[in-house]
Design an enzyme around this catalytic site. Structure first.
Site, PDB file in Angstrom:
ATOM      1  N   ASP A  14       1.381  -0.974   0.053  1.00  0.00           N
ATOM      2  CA  ASP A  14       0.014   0.207   0.258  1.00  0.00           C
ATOM      3  C   ASP A  14       0.622   1.111   0.363  1.00  0.00           C
ATOM      4  O   ASP A  14       0.488   2.326   0.719  1.00  0.00           O
ATOM      5  CB  ASP A  14      -0.943  -0.112   1.294  1.00  0.00           C
ATOM      6  N   LYS A  17       1.437   2.442  -5.058  1.00  0.00           N
ATOM      7  CA  LYS A  17       1.983   1.743  -6.270  1.00  0.00           C
ATOM      8  C   LYS A  17       1.480   1.437  -7.385  1.00  0.00           C
ATOM      9  O   LYS A  17       1.918   2.520  -9.105  1.00  0.00           O
ATOM     10  CB  LYS A  17       2.885   0.014  -6.340  1.00  0.00           C
ATOM     11  N   GLY A  41      -4.663  -4.255  -3.514  1.00  0.00           N
ATOM     12  CA  GLY A  41      -5.792  -3.018  -4.430  1.00  0.00           C
ATOM     13  C   GLY A  41      -4.896  -1.978  -4.062  1.00  0.00           C
ATOM     14  O   GLY A  41      -4.127  -1.650  -3.511  1.00  0.00           O
ATOM     15  N   HIS A  42      -5.043  -1.614  -5.968  1.00  0.00           N
ATOM     16  CA  HIS A  42      -4.060  -0.453  -6.435  1.00  0.00           C
ATOM     17  C   HIS A  42      -4.805   0.686  -7.262  1.00  0.00           C
ATOM     18  O   HIS A  42      -6.205   0.267  -7.494  1.00  0.00           O
ATOM     19  CB  HIS A  42      -3.087  -0.797  -7.301  1.00  0.00           C
ATOM     20  N   GLN A 223       1.871  -6.021  -3.547  1.00  0.00           N
ATOM     21  CA  GLN A 223       2.333  -6.443  -1.876  1.00  0.00           C
ATOM     22  C   GLN A 223       3.535  -5.534  -1.299  1.00  0.00           C
ATOM     23  O   GLN A 223       3.787  -4.427  -1.822  1.00  0.00           O
ATOM     24  CB  GLN A 223       2.698  -7.783  -1.509  1.00  0.00           C
TER      25      GLN A 223
HETATM   26  P1  GDP Z   1      -1.166  -0.041  -3.439  1.00  0.00           P
HETATM   27  O1  GDP Z   1      -1.426  -0.849  -3.087  1.00  0.00           O
HETATM   28  O2  GDP Z   1       0.575   0.331  -3.516  1.00  0.00           O
HETATM   29  O3  GDP Z   1      -1.335   1.236  -4.823  1.00  0.00           O
HETATM   30  O4  GDP Z   1      -1.290   1.864  -2.803  1.00  0.00           O
HETATM   31  P2  GDP Z   1      -3.361   1.960  -2.447  1.00  0.00           P
HETATM   32  O5  GDP Z   1      -3.480   2.101  -2.914  1.00  0.00           O
HETATM   33  O6  GDP Z   1      -3.271   0.394  -1.194  1.00  0.00           O
HETATM   34  O7  GDP Z   1      -2.971   2.420  -0.514  1.00  0.00           O
HETATM   35  C1  GDP Z   1      -2.576   3.736  -1.727  1.00  0.00           C
HETATM   36  C2  GDP Z   1      -3.393   4.821  -1.064  1.00  0.00           C
HETATM   37  O8  GDP Z   1      -3.094   6.415  -0.865  1.00  0.00           O
HETATM   38  C3  GDP Z   1      -4.457   5.523  -1.622  1.00  0.00           C
HETATM   39  O9  GDP Z   1      -5.545   5.298  -1.685  1.00  0.00           O
HETATM   40  C4  GDP Z   1      -3.854   6.787  -2.543  1.00  0.00           C
HETATM   41  O10 GDP Z   1      -5.151   7.272  -3.158  1.00  0.00           O
HETATM   42  C5  GDP Z   1      -3.376   7.061  -1.785  1.00  0.00           C
HETATM   43  N1  GDP Z   1      -2.189   8.218  -2.318  1.00  0.00           N
HETATM   44  C6  GDP Z   1      -1.238   7.496  -3.083  1.00  0.00           C
HETATM   45  N2  GDP Z   1      -0.426   8.333  -2.693  1.00  0.00           N
HETATM   46  C7  GDP Z   1      -0.325   9.014  -1.989  1.00  0.00           C
HETATM   47  C8  GDP Z   1      -0.562  10.676  -1.708  1.00  0.00           C
HETATM   48  O11 GDP Z   1       1.368  10.838  -2.584  1.00  0.00           O
HETATM   49  N3  GDP Z   1      -0.150  11.405  -0.533  1.00  0.00           N
HETATM   50  C9  GDP Z   1      -2.102  11.128  -0.003  1.00  0.00           C
HETATM   51  N4  GDP Z   1      -2.936  11.676   1.026  1.00  0.00           N
HETATM   52  N5  GDP Z   1      -2.484   9.937  -0.405  1.00  0.00           N
HETATM   53  C10 GDP Z   1      -1.700   8.874  -1.589  1.00  0.00           C
HETATM   54  P1  IMO Z   2      -0.857  -4.262  -2.561  1.00  0.00           P
HETATM   55  O1  IMO Z   2      -0.931  -4.614  -3.456  1.00  0.00           O
HETATM   56  C1  IMO Z   2      -0.941  -4.790   2.280  1.00  0.00           C
HETATM   57  C2  IMO Z   2      -0.897  -8.637   3.912  1.00  0.00           C
HETATM   58  C3  IMO Z   2      -2.182  -9.396   4.471  1.00  0.00           C
HETATM   59  C4  IMO Z   2      -1.638 -10.397   5.549  1.00  0.00           C
HETATM   60  C5  IMO Z   2      -0.745 -11.082   4.728  1.00  0.00           C
HETATM   61  C6  IMO Z   2      -1.115 -12.103   3.762  1.00  0.00           C
HETATM   62  O2  IMO Z   2      -1.820  -3.557  -2.057  1.00  0.00           O
HETATM   63  O3  IMO Z   2       0.161  -3.348  -1.690  1.00  0.00           O
HETATM   64  P2  IMO Z   2      -2.473 -13.033   2.471  1.00  0.00           P
HETATM   65  O4  IMO Z   2      -4.180 -12.290   1.584  1.00  0.00           O
HETATM   66  O5  IMO Z   2      -1.773 -12.088   1.142  1.00  0.00           O
HETATM   67  O6  IMO Z   2      -2.578 -14.440   2.228  1.00  0.00           O
HETATM   68  O7  IMO Z   2      -1.716 -12.008   3.566  1.00  0.00           O
HETATM   69  O8  IMO Z   2       0.110  -9.966   3.412  1.00  0.00           O
HETATM   70  N1  IMO Z   2      -1.374  -8.098   2.472  1.00  0.00           N
HETATM   71  C7  IMO Z   2      -1.567  -7.202   1.974  1.00  0.00           C
HETATM   72  N2  IMO Z   2      -1.130  -5.311   3.225  1.00  0.00           N
HETATM   73  N3  IMO Z   2      -0.920  -4.456   0.791  1.00  0.00           N
HETATM   74  C8  IMO Z   2      -1.200  -5.583  -0.065  1.00  0.00           C
HETATM   75  O9  IMO Z   2      -1.218  -5.916  -1.367  1.00  0.00           O
HETATM   76  C9  IMO Z   2      -1.294  -7.153   0.445  1.00  0.00           C
HETATM   77  N4  IMO Z   2      -1.737  -8.254  -0.441  1.00  0.00           N
HETATM   78  C10 IMO Z   2      -1.521  -9.071   1.221  1.00  0.00           C
HETATM   79  O10 IMO Z   2      -2.548  -7.918   5.122  1.00  0.00           O
HETATM   80  O11 IMO Z   2      -1.177  -9.605   6.681  1.00  0.00           O
HETATM   81 MG    MG Z   3      -2.959  -1.818  -1.892  1.00  0.00          MG
END
Ligand code: GDP
Ligand code: IMO
Ligand code: MG
Length: 422
Positions: A14, A17, A41-42, A223
């Site tokens: 998270d 990416k 979840g991207h 991840q």
């Molecule tokens: P990913 O899994 O690495 O793609 O990241 P996620 O989408 O799960 O989580 C990142 C969260 O932060 C999302 O809700 C994005 O919309 C948000 N986000 C990304 N970059 C920024 C930033 O620079 N500032 C803020 N406030 N939110 C951001």
């Molecule tokens: P993105 O790509 C954050 C965590 C779960 C748990 C562990 C194992 O959005 O960054 P799993 O379902 O893979 O067996 O869970 O890994 N986890 C993540 N945490 N971002 C993710 O993906 C994750 N995918 C799995 O919360 O701790």
């Molecule tokens: Mg994510």
């Protein structure tokens, strides 16, 4: 011949990416996911739209880039179909722009049930899995029982499916786990029919041919490095290699054809699920970061644990991945703090160390912090690097100096436009 760049998360996932892949896609011809599955979840935000992708690469909104789901990915047909349907509704020509490796493994409904049964049996020691069936699917892959996308075109696909489900039923009865498969199977097979209509390819040939003809490829990690099956905080990890080498095995890209390795990290740390987290803040500061940063899971909605930036952990991830440049996310979230803390060392069993050790259980590891001055002003409207407050620039330089790697992007908000290139 061009090389493939790799973009990956350096913390516990998270990091942002999805946002950065979307920002960089105009520079690439192909975006390819190499591991993980719908546990990811991207999030992408642009033109007032916020969209979360789980299995589909984050280049899908770009008008020309092709998107590949590589062999290292595990696919839940039901979730995959939902993602595709949502994109089609938004006017995206998914059929033309999405290619799927025949070697990618399928998540069966029983894999999800096994994930839930396994977590339930672990009680308070549960991993905190996303319950998407990731672990059991990779277990069947390495156990050489799995079903692959290519199998759906075989005459005996249903027999193979039935044989695997029979095995799973035995495991589920061992767990005394109650379920009703009929709840899931019709939608699963309906989704398989939809996948049959998509472009199923031998992606290792496709990618190597594309690179040979000069096409630019970006491999998108899911991840983060601290969730890697080998190098993460085992057993509180996911079941795939999230690190750079995963792009080689998950796409068929040779190691000497890897170009830039882009490491994404937040200006602080978060973690969702169980497991050690040395710099975790279980106080009002942590809660403030969670609220301002909207730190709630993109896939599960769970509150994310929050804490200060952890330099030894970041250095470890940079080392394992061979990171060539960094991108720092969510700087705007720290705007409210006069002083920031950065963990520079650990106290490890009474000794001061500057690296991530084998066991980061809080019993053995206590973070040692340095204080850094905050910038105390809103960043979200900035457009140029010259507008960065000097304290933010100092924070960036402080990290660059500590980890000996340049930071080329500072992100100051979730929108595509809220991105400062240095
Ligand atoms: P990913 O899994 O690495 O793609 O990241 P996620 O989408 O799960 O989580 C990142 C969260 O932060 C999302 O809700 C994005 O919309 C948000 N986000 C990304 N970059 C920024 C930033 O620079 N500032 C803020 N406030 N939110 C951001
Ligand atoms: P993105 O790509 C954050 C965590 C779960 C748990 C562990 C194992 O959005 O960054 P799993 O379902 O893979 O067996 O869970 O890994 N986890 C993540 N945490 N971002 C993710 O993906 C994750 N995918 C799995 O919360 O701790
Ligand atoms: Mg994510």
């Amino acid at each position: 011949m061009s090389k493939s760049d790799v973009l990956l998360g350096l913390q516990w996932g998270d990091e942002g990416k999805g946002k950065i892949v979307d920002v960089l896609t105009p520079d690439y011809d192909i975006i390819a996911r190499f591991q993980g599955g719908p546990n990811a979840g991207h999030t992408l935000e642009f033109n007032g739209i916020k969209h979360v992708l789980h299995t589909i690469p984050s280049g899908i909104f770009h008008p020309t880039a092709l998107n590949i789901v590589g062999n290292g990915v595990v696919i839940d047909p039901i979730i995959f179909k939902k993602e595709i349907d949502a994109l089609v509704k938004m006017g995206v020509d998914v059929k033309a722009k999405l290619l799927i490796s025949k070697r990618a493994h399928l998540i069966l409904p029983t894999h999800r049930l096994l994930d839930a049964a396994s977590e339930a049996s672990k009680g308070k020691n549960k991993i905190g899995s996303t319950l998407k069936g990731i672990g059991p699917t990779y277990m069947d892959k390495t156990g050489r029982n799995g079903l692959r996308i290519g199998d759906i075109e075989r005459h005996d696909f249903k027999e193979k499916y039935d044989a695997l489900v029979e095995k799973h039923k035995q495991l589920l009865s061992f767990h005394n786990y109650e379920y009703n498969l009929l709840e899931f199977e019709p939608a699963w097979f309906e989704s398989i029919e939809m996948i049959k209509q998509m472009q199923l390819i031998e992606s290792e040939h496709y990618l190597n041919t594309a690179m040979a003809s000069g096409k630019k490829v970006l491999a998108e990690g899911a991840q983060g490095s601290l969730l890697d099956i080998d190098f993460g905080s085992y057993p509180f990890v996911t079941s795939s290699n999230t690190v750079c080498s995963g792009a080689c095995s998950g796409l068929g890209i040779p190691p000497n054809k890897i170009g830039r390795v882009i490491g994404i990290f937040k200006a602080y740390c978060t973690r969702v699920g169980s497991g050690p987290f040395p710099t975790e803040l279980e106080d009002e500061v942590g809660e403030k970061i969670r609220q301002i940063g909207r730190e709630f899971g993109s896939t599960t909605g769970r509150p994310r644990r929050t804490g200060w930036l952890d330099i030894p952990a970041l250095k470890y991830a940079i080392m394992i991945n061979g990171v060539t440049e960094l991108m720092m996310m969510k700087a705007d979230v720290l705007s409210d703090f006069d002083t920031l803390k950065v963990c520079t060392h650990y106290n490890y069993n009474g000794k001061v160390i500057d690296y991530l050790p084998y066991d980061i259980d809080p019993k053995y590891v206590t973070p040692i912090y340095e204080e850094v001055k905050g910038w105390g002003c809103d960043l979200t409207q900035l457009t140029e690097k010259e507008q960065m407050p000097k304290e933010l620039l100092s924070y960036v330089k402080y990290i660059e100096n500590a980890v000996k790697t340049p930071i080329t992007i500072v992100s100051i908000g979730p929108d595509r436009k809220q991105t400062i290139k240095r």
